[in-house]
Design an enzyme around this catalytic site. Structure first.
Site, PDB file in Angstrom:
ATOM      1  N   GLN A   1      -5.184  -0.396  -1.271  1.00 15.41           N
ATOM      2  CA  GLN A   1      -4.268  -1.346  -0.619  1.00 15.41           C
ATOM      3  C   GLN A   1      -3.322  -1.957  -1.673  1.00 15.41           C
ATOM      4  O   GLN A   1      -2.982  -1.271  -2.616  1.00 15.41           O
ATOM      5  CB  GLN A   1      -5.036  -2.426   0.175  1.00 15.41           C
TER       6      GLN A   1
ATOM      7  N   GLY B   1       0.819  -1.209   0.000  1.00 14.36           N
ATOM      8  CA  GLY B   1       0.000   0.000   0.000  1.00 14.36           C
ATOM      9  C   GLY B   1       0.854   1.262   0.000  1.00 14.36           C
ATOM     10  O   GLY B   1       2.072   1.214   0.200  1.00 14.36           O
ATOM     11  N   ASP B   2       0.204   2.383  -0.292  1.00 11.76           N
ATOM     12  CA  ASP B   2       0.842   3.706  -0.281  1.00 11.76           C
ATOM     13  C   ASP B   2       1.977   3.827  -1.288  1.00 11.76           C
ATOM     14  O   ASP B   2       2.945   4.567  -1.078  1.00 11.76           O
ATOM     15  CB  ASP B   2       1.357   4.050   1.135  1.00 11.76           C
ATOM     16  N   GLU B   3       1.858   3.132  -2.391  1.00  8.37           N
ATOM     17  CA  GLU B   3       2.895   3.167  -3.427  1.00  8.37           C
ATOM     18  C   GLU B   3       2.812   4.433  -4.278  1.00  8.37           C
ATOM     19  O   GLU B   3       3.745   4.721  -5.036  1.00  8.37           O
ATOM     20  CB  GLU B   3       2.758   1.950  -4.361  1.00  8.37           C
TER      21      GLU B   3
ATOM     22  N   ARG C   1     -23.949 -12.729   4.798  1.00  4.08           N
ATOM     23  CA  ARG C   1     -25.275 -12.480   4.223  1.00  4.08           C
ATOM     24  C   ARG C   1     -26.215 -11.712   5.148  1.00  4.08           C
ATOM     25  O   ARG C   1     -27.419 -11.887   5.100  1.00  4.08           O
ATOM     26  CB  ARG C   1     -25.927 -13.800   3.776  1.00  4.08           C
TER      27      ARG C   1
ATOM     28  N   LYS D   1      -0.545   5.131  -5.714  1.00  4.66           N
ATOM     29  CA  LYS D   1      -1.640   4.804  -6.644  1.00  4.66           C
ATOM     30  C   LYS D   1      -2.451   6.056  -6.978  1.00  4.66           C
ATOM     31  O   LYS D   1      -2.828   6.271  -8.122  1.00  4.66           O
ATOM     32  CB  LYS D   1      -2.570   3.745  -6.025  1.00  4.66           C
TER      33      LYS D   1
ATOM     34  N   LYS E   1       8.645   7.283  -6.527  1.00  6.26           N
ATOM     35  CA  LYS E   1       9.536   7.760  -5.466  1.00  6.26           C
ATOM     36  C   LYS E   1      11.008   7.432  -5.714  1.00  6.26           C
ATOM     37  O   LYS E   1      11.771   7.219  -4.783  1.00  6.26           O
ATOM     38  CB  LYS E   1       9.065   7.222  -4.103  1.00  6.26           C
ATOM     39  N   LEU E   2      11.376   7.399  -6.983  1.00  5.50           N
ATOM     40  CA  LEU E   2      12.780   7.185  -7.335  1.00  5.50           C
ATOM     41  C   LEU E   2      13.637   8.290  -6.707  1.00  5.50           C
ATOM     42  O   LEU E   2      14.761   8.050  -6.268  1.00  5.50           O
ATOM     43  CB  LEU E   2      12.912   7.210  -8.869  1.00  5.50           C
ATOM     44  N   ASP E   3      13.068   9.492  -6.630  1.00  2.00           N
ATOM     45  CA  ASP E   3      13.790  10.657  -6.092  1.00  2.00           C
ATOM     46  C   ASP E   3      14.236  10.459  -4.642  1.00  2.00           C
ATOM     47  O   ASP E   3      15.221  11.050  -4.207  1.00  2.00           O
ATOM     48  CB  ASP E   3      12.902  11.906  -6.183  1.00  2.00           C
TER      49      ASP E   3
ATOM     50  N   GLY F   1      -5.943   5.659   1.648  1.00  2.00           N
ATOM     51  CA  GLY F   1      -5.623   7.083   1.727  1.00  2.00           C
ATOM     52  C   GLY F   1      -4.761   7.427   0.537  1.00  2.00           C
ATOM     53  O   GLY F   1      -3.642   6.930   0.413  1.00  2.00           O
ATOM     54  N   HIS F   2      -5.301   8.213  -0.382  1.00  2.00           N
ATOM     55  CA  HIS F   2      -4.585   8.518  -1.621  1.00  2.00           C
ATOM     56  C   HIS F   2      -4.321  10.023  -1.685  1.00  2.00           C
ATOM     57  O   HIS F   2      -5.254  10.814  -1.656  1.00  2.00           O
ATOM     58  CB  HIS F   2      -5.407   8.056  -2.833  1.00  2.00           C
TER      59      HIS F   2
ATOM     60  N   ARG G   1       5.402   5.139   8.625  1.00  2.00           N
ATOM     61  CA  ARG G   1       5.491   3.866   7.903  1.00  2.00           C
ATOM     62  C   ARG G   1       6.843   3.225   8.151  1.00  2.00           C
ATOM     63  O   ARG G   1       7.862   3.914   8.222  1.00  2.00           O
ATOM     64  CB  ARG G   1       5.304   4.094   6.409  1.00  2.00           C
TER      65      ARG G   1
END
Ligand code: GDP
Ligand code: IMO
Ligand code: MG
Length: 429
Positions: A223, A12-14, A143, A16, A330-332, A40-41, A304
């Protein structure tokens, strides 16, 4: 032309939200298909930052937003989020947002049970968001859930509340938590109904029409694969299937509707909540990644956990979710590190593994085997073309592609919408 499903390939939190917002300019409609307001985006557009939980990220681009039947909806949280983004200048109305009439609701006792159970677990806690996601999905499968369409039928609500409270009040009392009163809940639901029902419809009809009209559909996952209830680090997972296949069942479409599966991965790893994390760093480098990456949960504010890129897990995610291409974000954050490590296998009780086994003790024991790569001196921050990247950064990306067995389709180099490098347009298939 293909539709595109965006899913997380780690925990998660990549990023997206950023990627969906960016791709939404090429789409006609954005569909959420699982999860709830546990997501959370964060989207950064110029001076404005949008934090979305339940609303599809495409709303920021004024694209039609759809909340599919696979999502669990907390009606109060939904209305609060609509109010919040409206105050930020977005337009949300039944003309821009549609909700599946057969989606299950999250009710106040779900959050209460989620939190009471976590408290009772003590050291064994999952670290859930406490928002009732697990208990709401349990009721759906059992159900007895109240669904959006039920809001139009007071008698149905009354009958379902009887059954729900028999179940939940017993559990809550056994955990020493406060129980709920039927009359109060019924009045609450009836008061919410007129604000929710205008958004509700049999979504499958609309999606079928959109598809036949050749509209581009962007499925927005929440997620990630390692939090998938089947394929993730069970039981430290969320309560839905997060893999791309869920986009079909969670929207009410056939599997052929999905098209290209874009997996999002950070250039390193993070995780909120408890559970196995083989490449986790407890040293100054872990601290640095967290500080630079601003790794605080969008909803929870929790720090995190951070670690090196785990190519074994991302490769596993590529396989189980059918990821066609990767968006590396997030390469930076890695700028200026002298050396970088990438996990290429696990040592478990002396034996080398190239996947994460399912057994919990084996997962905890997995000790990473690393390949060490040279870092780069220049900056990747804000780069919008390959030409702006240091040669060593390109090497890092290329090595990841090889190890995870998926091509990099997109690179992200800052939180800002346009700091993105497109390698291949996923809508072109
Ligand atoms: P999601 O849950 O996958 O949508 O991701 P989140 O929004 O929870 O967390 C990702 C965080 O990283 C957000 O704060 C984004 O603004 C930020 N972000 C996204 N892409 C990049 C990037 O390429 N570089 C940096 N530095 N930050 C990014
Ligand atoms: P996005 O969409 C990161 C984690 C929780 C916990 C576990 C179960 O922003 O990537 P739950 O409340 O779902 O029952 O919690 O899953 N979790 C997330 N971690 N990003 C998320 O969403 C998450 N949604 C749930 O921290 O470990
Ligand atoms: Mg997030």
């Amino acid at each position: 032309m293909a539709n595109v499903a965006v899913i997380g390939a780690q925990w998660g939190d990549e990023g997206k939200g950023k990627v969906v917002d960016w791709l939404a300019s090429r789409a006609d409609v954005v569909v959420r298909f699982q999860g709830g307001h546990n997501a959370g985006h964060t989207l950064v557009v110029g001076n404005e930052t949008y934090k979305l939980s339940l609303l599809p990220s495409g709303l920021v681009r004024e694209k039609l937003g759809i909340i599919g039947n696979g999502v669990v909806i907390d009606p109060e949280a939904l209305l609060a989020e609509i109010d919040k983004v409206t105050a930020q200048g977005l337009r949300v109305s039944p003309a821009t947002l549609r909700i599946a009439e057969n989606a299950a609701l999250i009710l106040p006792f779900h959050g209460a049970l989620d939190r009471a159970r976590e408290a009772a677990r003590g050291d064994q806690k999952i670290g859930t968001t406490g928002r009732g996601i697990g208990p709401a999905y349990e009721d759906k499968v059992a159900r007895r859930a109240i669904r959006v369409a039920d809001l139009a039928e007071p008698e149905t609500l009354s009958l379902k509340l009887d059954e729900l409270l028999r179940h939940h009040n017993t559990l809550l009392a056994s955990l020493g938590a406060e129980t709920f009163d039927k009359a109060v809940l019924l009045a609450w639901l009836l008061a919410l109904a007129p604000r929710i029902l205008p958004y509700a419809e049999p979504l499958w009809i609309r999606l079928d029409e959109l598809r036949r009209a050749g509209k581009r559909i962007l499925f927005e996952g929440a997620q990630a694969v390692m939090l998938d209830v089947d394929h993730g680090t069970y039981p430290y997972v969320t309560s839905s299937n997060t893999v791309a296949a869920t986009a079909a069942s969670g929207a009410g479409m056939g599997p052929g509707a999905i098209g290209f599966v874009l997996g999002i991965a950070k250039s390193y790893s993070t995780r909120v909540g408890s559970g196995p994390f083989p490449t986790e760093l407890h040293d100054a480098t872990g601290q640095l990644l967290g500080d630079r990456g601003n790794e605080y949960g969008t909803n929870t504010g929790r720090r995190r956990r951070c670690g090196w890129f785990d190519a074994v897990l991302v490769r596993q995610a590529v396989k189980v979710a059918g990821i066609n291409g990767l968006a590396l974000t997030k390469l930076d954050v890695l700028d200026g590190l002298s050396e970088l490590k990438v996990c290429t296998g696990y040592r478990i009780d002396g034996a080398l593994h190239h996947h994460l086994p399912a057994a919990p003790r084996a997962q905890e024991a997995a000790s990473p085997e690393y390949e060490v790569l040279e870092g780069w001196k220049g900056s990747t921050r804000g780069a919008r073309s390959w030409g702006e990247l240091p040669a060593q950064a390109i090497k890092y990306v290329r090595r990841i592609e090889e190890l995870v067995e998926a091509p990099v389709t997109l690179l992200s180099t800052s939180p800002e919408r346009d700091d993105t490098i497109l390698v291949r347009d996923p809508f072109e298939g």
